[in-house]
Design a protein around this motif. Structure first.
Motif, PDB file in Angstrom:
ATOM      1  N   GLY B  36      51.023 -39.309 -13.556  1.00 35.85           N
ATOM      2  CA  GLY B  36      50.237 -38.144 -13.153  1.00 35.85           C
ATOM      3  C   GLY B  36      48.855 -38.193 -13.791  1.00 35.85           C
ATOM      4  O   GLY B  36      48.738 -38.369 -14.998  1.00 35.85           O
ATOM      5  N   ARG B  74      50.189 -40.015  -8.812  1.00 35.19           N
ATOM      6  CA  ARG B  74      49.711 -38.789  -8.179  1.00 35.19           C
ATOM      7  C   ARG B  74      48.403 -38.413  -8.868  1.00 35.19           C
ATOM      8  O   ARG B  74      48.385 -37.996 -10.021  1.00 35.19           O
ATOM      9  CB  ARG B  74      50.715 -37.638  -8.279  1.00 35.19           C
ATOM     10  CG  ARG B  74      50.230 -36.403  -7.489  1.00 35.19           C
ATOM     11  CD  ARG B  74      51.234 -35.274  -7.504  1.00 35.19           C
ATOM     12  NE  ARG B  74      52.472 -35.666  -6.864  1.00 35.19           N
ATOM     13  CZ  ARG B  74      53.642 -35.084  -7.107  1.00 35.19           C
ATOM     14  NH1 ARG B  74      53.706 -34.084  -7.964  1.00 35.19           N
ATOM     15  NH2 ARG B  74      54.728 -35.494  -6.496  1.00 35.19           N
ATOM     16  N   SER B 129      40.807 -42.076  -1.843  1.00 40.02           N
ATOM     17  CA  SER B 129      41.011 -40.631  -1.862  1.00 40.02           C
ATOM     18  C   SER B 129      42.087 -40.279  -2.878  1.00 40.02           C
ATOM     19  O   SER B 129      43.117 -40.945  -2.932  1.00 40.02           O
ATOM     20  CB  SER B 129      41.442 -40.131  -0.490  1.00 40.02           C
ATOM     21  OG  SER B 129      40.419 -40.373   0.442  1.00 40.02           O
ATOM     22  N   PRO B 130      41.848 -39.229  -3.672  1.00 37.75           N
ATOM     23  CA  PRO B 130      42.908 -38.762  -4.570  1.00 37.75           C
ATOM     24  C   PRO B 130      44.122 -38.304  -3.757  1.00 37.75           C
ATOM     25  O   PRO B 130      44.010 -38.047  -2.556  1.00 37.75           O
ATOM     26  CB  PRO B 130      42.264 -37.571  -5.291  1.00 37.75           C
ATOM     27  CG  PRO B 130      40.788 -37.761  -5.128  1.00 37.75           C
ATOM     28  CD  PRO B 130      40.617 -38.454  -3.814  1.00 37.75           C
ATOM     29  N   SER B 131      45.271 -38.187  -4.409  1.00 40.09           N
ATOM     30  CA  SER B 131      46.476 -37.740  -3.704  1.00 40.09           C
ATOM     31  C   SER B 131      46.331 -36.292  -3.261  1.00 40.09           C
ATOM     32  O   SER B 131      46.801 -35.913  -2.191  1.00 40.09           O
ATOM     33  CB  SER B 131      47.690 -37.849  -4.622  1.00 40.09           C
ATOM     34  OG  SER B 131      47.617 -38.988  -5.437  1.00 40.09           O
ATOM     35  N   ILE B 132      45.693 -35.483  -4.094  1.00 39.70           N
ATOM     36  CA  ILE B 132      45.495 -34.063  -3.790  1.00 39.70           C
ATOM     37  C   ILE B 132      44.120 -33.657  -4.303  1.00 39.70           C
ATOM     38  O   ILE B 132      43.733 -34.037  -5.399  1.00 39.70           O
ATOM     39  CB  ILE B 132      46.572 -33.177  -4.462  1.00 39.70           C
ATOM     40  CG1 ILE B 132      47.982 -33.683  -4.131  1.00 39.70           C
ATOM     41  CG2 ILE B 132      46.422 -31.719  -4.045  1.00 39.70           C
ATOM     42  CD1 ILE B 132      49.096 -32.936  -4.847  1.00 39.70           C
ATOM     43  N   GLU B 133      43.373 -32.885  -3.488  1.00 42.84           N
ATOM     44  CA  GLU B 133      42.067 -32.361  -3.909  1.00 42.84           C
ATOM     45  C   GLU B 133      42.087 -30.834  -3.830  1.00 42.84           C
ATOM     46  O   GLU B 133      41.539 -30.248  -2.896  1.00 42.84           O
ATOM     47  CB  GLU B 133      40.956 -32.919  -3.014  1.00 42.84           C
ATOM     48  CG  GLU B 133      40.699 -34.398  -3.207  1.00 42.84           C
ATOM     49  CD  GLU B 133      39.511 -34.884  -2.374  1.00 42.84           C
ATOM     50  OE1 GLU B 133      38.363 -34.679  -2.804  1.00 42.84           O
ATOM     51  OE2 GLU B 133      39.753 -35.433  -1.272  1.00 42.84           O
ATOM     52  N   TYR B 242      50.594 -29.160  -9.776  1.00 47.74           N
ATOM     53  CA  TYR B 242      50.812 -30.421  -9.059  1.00 47.74           C
ATOM     54  C   TYR B 242      51.314 -31.561  -9.940  1.00 47.74           C
ATOM     55  O   TYR B 242      51.806 -32.573  -9.430  1.00 47.74           O
ATOM     56  CB  TYR B 242      49.540 -30.824  -8.321  1.00 47.74           C
ATOM     57  CG  TYR B 242      49.167 -29.805  -7.255  1.00 47.74           C
ATOM     58  CD1 TYR B 242      50.034 -29.573  -6.185  1.00 47.74           C
ATOM     59  CD2 TYR B 242      48.006 -29.048  -7.345  1.00 47.74           C
ATOM     60  CE1 TYR B 242      49.725 -28.618  -5.233  1.00 47.74           C
ATOM     61  CE2 TYR B 242      47.689 -28.096  -6.380  1.00 47.74           C
ATOM     62  CZ  TYR B 242      48.560 -27.885  -5.336  1.00 47.74           C
ATOM     63  OH  TYR B 242      48.259 -26.941  -4.381  1.00 47.74           O
TER      64      TYR B 242
END
Lengths: 503, 503
Positions: B36, B74, B129-133, B242
């Protein structure tokens, strides 16, 4: 896109078919300067397909037309990322508080992935970015607030931690079904309830807030339960937040008219006392050789597959601009049938238009500005687009003009510099600004950089094999070596020669 | 990026400098499979600049390295869109309930605009691209929840509708300043309060929740007031959501170490009883000819200006890949000084490496797979990158290898096919996969696909003029016509022949 009133003398009244009145109406915005438009965007749990493309492109045309008419437009298109994703056995919600969250299934990773690819694909197809792309998951507070307001009005009820909209009670004082033209009896008979039926008082009631089952991952605290909003709530809450209680245009695919948009109207009317939007627009569906497209039917083709040609139903790849142009060859309210033949025809047509546009720019370099001509072609095209976005008529006018352009190019016909300048302006404004066909992409569509290199290589490979046949090895080696210098490798195979650009 | 263990035999231990311990440490993830990582992203109220680029590229390298080591990562990078934007006189918050919201200033329009351009620019520079923005504005509930938990622990207090973190009380039982190494006295003397000082008990206290002034637009309901979260809250709330209460890596620019990251640690420790992340990484700043960059100093150059060359301090435009490579020529913890000379040198260097890589692919087509060699170059480069991302050392090793490659190309030196295959693999993995230099973009920066077409055209034009000299008009016409078919026009001029591709 110029918003500096340069288009003023060509501006026309815009007429739009309003699903609410089932009539074509003159578009009269609430404010003379600013137009608010809300369009239902994608649910980001799968690959983008032609349906996504048609809706995005339809309202991109309207966005461009309104801007052409010098309105400032706030265009809001939501991203539905609050799914009903649940843990399966393997990724079960963790029972040990100590285990890092990172090891669990995270729906937002899936949502982010498909949101990114949707945005990239719509941009590739020439759609301008909306002013705001709000996420449903990012507006839970607003959806809870909406639910609370409807509860306060006595038009919703709680049942086992979930909140349902009370359709029967609403129908006593309002018309439920005014958008879809259905009456309550049709709706009841047509209603299916696979989920939580027992919680509802009435089959047509719909959830404003759903209590989350233990295995449900996406959940937020609320006054009623840990849960998530019902799927109609987000659009009412977010359109109000960014456009106000009453705004100009609400758009979406025909499949959203009922129940989604009907429920939006009921929600806003219940909460704020009036319908959210004045003009409701719906684009029709795309069929595949006459059949509805769908995963279940095994004929769903993703946009990525169109761009790569990697699908059993596709003869080859099609560029994003060809798909855009194909979609614009039908008026948005009529169905559009996909086939390889239709796309190839669209590609040919697009190439003709772009070649004519380019020829016009070469014909006469002396741009005559500020001339007082009527520009008949531009006016005819604008009339068509202003007439409920009748893009196929505008395209037909451009094709008529192509004949003239070609005969001028061939010297069979003569035009004044002013007439040529008018034609050029019409092509640039209609094809470029209003239909959003980007020349660069467009030419790539019908060849362009890649096709140019491909054609040049084909020619060189042919000349090389001829040289070899003629035992002119000086030439054949020269070709191989000069190409190697610029990163192109030739590969001789029994059945011919391939080439490869080092990437 | 292959995650199929193909890199297993080259995998090495990763060492990272941990700002928390001020030591370089062996990286040992909480989970053996999943890592993470949380990185502080941009505040989207302005143009992207070199600082944004360096942070994104630094952690993109770590993301790539972890994935190379076959971890599932992640990677969460937030978007700070909760600004303190207030209405000015002209766009005053509307007093008439009836006026459409659309006519008001909408901060989300600004945030969306800069979010889009940030994403596009980072992608252009080869950042995955990051996993989540996650958006700060999309996680208000989580930030309210965090604030409530800290209040429950008695480590925050309400003052006039705002909630402040009680630094003195926290400091009684915890070390405030462990990340920055400051003690409370330094902090107090260093603290400035331009806003709401009177509400605070102590100058170093910081806001968890701020009551919104009447003219403040971005506001949400909370148990304490209509307001917005304090600027440290979002990262604690979203990283926990997250990645969990404890995750592996927290990164950001050096300028965020204090107070931002110090406050994050205090918030998480107060709310959950422990520090959020185990490894804290900070990239250093970029200076411009020795001076700090800043709008106030008039030497802030936006990335767009770098890409276009449109700034008084820029001699010309620089491609996104050249900027990426330039940033990688310094280890992330050292300052990097920008100058035109430095960028031009980086461009030359990048071109040398890419040309060598290309030459390696031409040298020997017989890929030897699964060979048992040690691949010294690859191992040396990996050691450098695994040593706290020491990219300049890895690049230096590649430059050494370029000498070998060139002498092989010149025939001055001979290598076994296996040795060549090793070199090729090292260049592809290090330059491509790990440093994220995309050949296409990179070569385009210095020629590329356009270069290929250019080369092919040069050759064809030469062959055509030879054919003409030889009065072989069949061939010369064939060349002109075949090229015309793919959109290439040849223009004969007194001094030779030009070509043009339809655009």
């Amino acid at each position: 896109m110029s918003n500096n009133n340069s288009n003023e003398r060509f501006r026309k009244d815009i007429f739009l078919h309003n699903s609410l009145t089932r009539k074509k109406e003159l578009f009269e915005p609430i404010s003379q300067e600013v137009v608010g438009m809300y369009v239902c965007g994608p649910t980001v749990y799968g690959e983008g397909h032609l349906g996504h493309a048609r809706s995005a492109i339809t309202f991109d045309i309207l966005f461009r037309l309104l801007r052409f008419n010098d309105y400032k437009v706030r265009y809001v298109r939501n991203i539905t990322d609050v799914g009903h994703l649940e843990n399966d056995a393997d990724n079960g919600e963790d029972k040990l508080a100590k285990q890092a969250r990172v090891e669990k299934l995270e729906p937002m990773e899936v949502a982010q992935h498909y949101t990114n690819s949707y945005r990239a694909q719509m941009a590739k197809m020439g759609c301008l970015s909306p002013s705001i792309e709000p996420l449903a998951s990012g507006h839970i507070i607003e959806q809870i607030e909406l639910t609370r307001q409807i509860l306060d009005k006595g038009l919703a009820y709680e049942s086992n931690g979930s909140i349902y909209f009370d359709v029967q009670k609403y129908a006593q004082s309002h018309r439920y079904g005014e958008l879809s033209g259905r009456n309550l009896d049709d709706i009841i008979s047509g209603t299916r309830d696979l989920d939580g039926q027992s919680e509802k008082r009435f089959s047509a009631d719909f959830a404003l807030w759903k209590k989350a089952s233990p295995e449900h991952i996406m959940r937020w605290p609320s006054p009623w339960s840990d849960g998530f909003p019902g799927w109609h709530a987000e659009c009412s809450a977010m359109s109000r937040k960014y456009l106000g209680e009453t705004f100009d245009i609400h758009g979406g695919g025909m499949d959203l008219l009922f129940p989604h948009h009907e429920c939006e109207i009921a929600q806003s009317t219940a909460a704020y006392g009036h319908s959210p939007a004045r003009y409701w627009l719906h684009n029709n569906m795309i069929t595949l050789e006459g059949k509805k497209m769908g995963k279940s039917l095994g004929n769903a083709i993703s946009l990525t597959q169109f761009f790569t040609g990697d699908h059993k139903l596709l003869d080859r790849a099609y560029s994003a601009m060809v798909i855009r142009f194909f979609i614009l060859t039908a008026q948005y309210r009529s169905t559009l049938d996909f086939s390889n033949e239709a796309l190839i025809a669209a590609e040919k047509g697009l190439f003709r238009l772009l070649s004519a546009q380019e020829a016009l720019h070469k014909l006469d370099k002396s741009q005559i500005t500020g001339h007082k001509s009527q520009n008949e072609l531009l006016n005819k095209c604008l009339e068509a687009i202003c007439d409920d976005m009748n893009t196929p008529i505008a395209i037909a006018h451009l094709f008529d003009a192509v004949k003239t352009v070609n005969s001028v190019v061939d010297g069979k016909e003569k035009l004044s510099a002013e007439a040529i300048s008018d034609l050029r302006m019409a092509f640039d404004l209609v094809l470029g600004e209003l239909l959003g066909i980007s020349t660069q992409e467009g030419v790539a569509a019908s060849g362009g950089a890649d096709e140019a290199l491909g054609g040049a290589m084909e020619l060189l490979i042919e000349m090389r094999s001829e040289a070899k046949k003629a035992r002119d090895f000086a030439t054949s080696d020269k070709i191989r070596n000069s190409l190697a210098e610029v990163g192109i490798t030739l590969k001789d195979r029994p059945d011919g020669t391939d080439w490869e650009l080092k990437k």
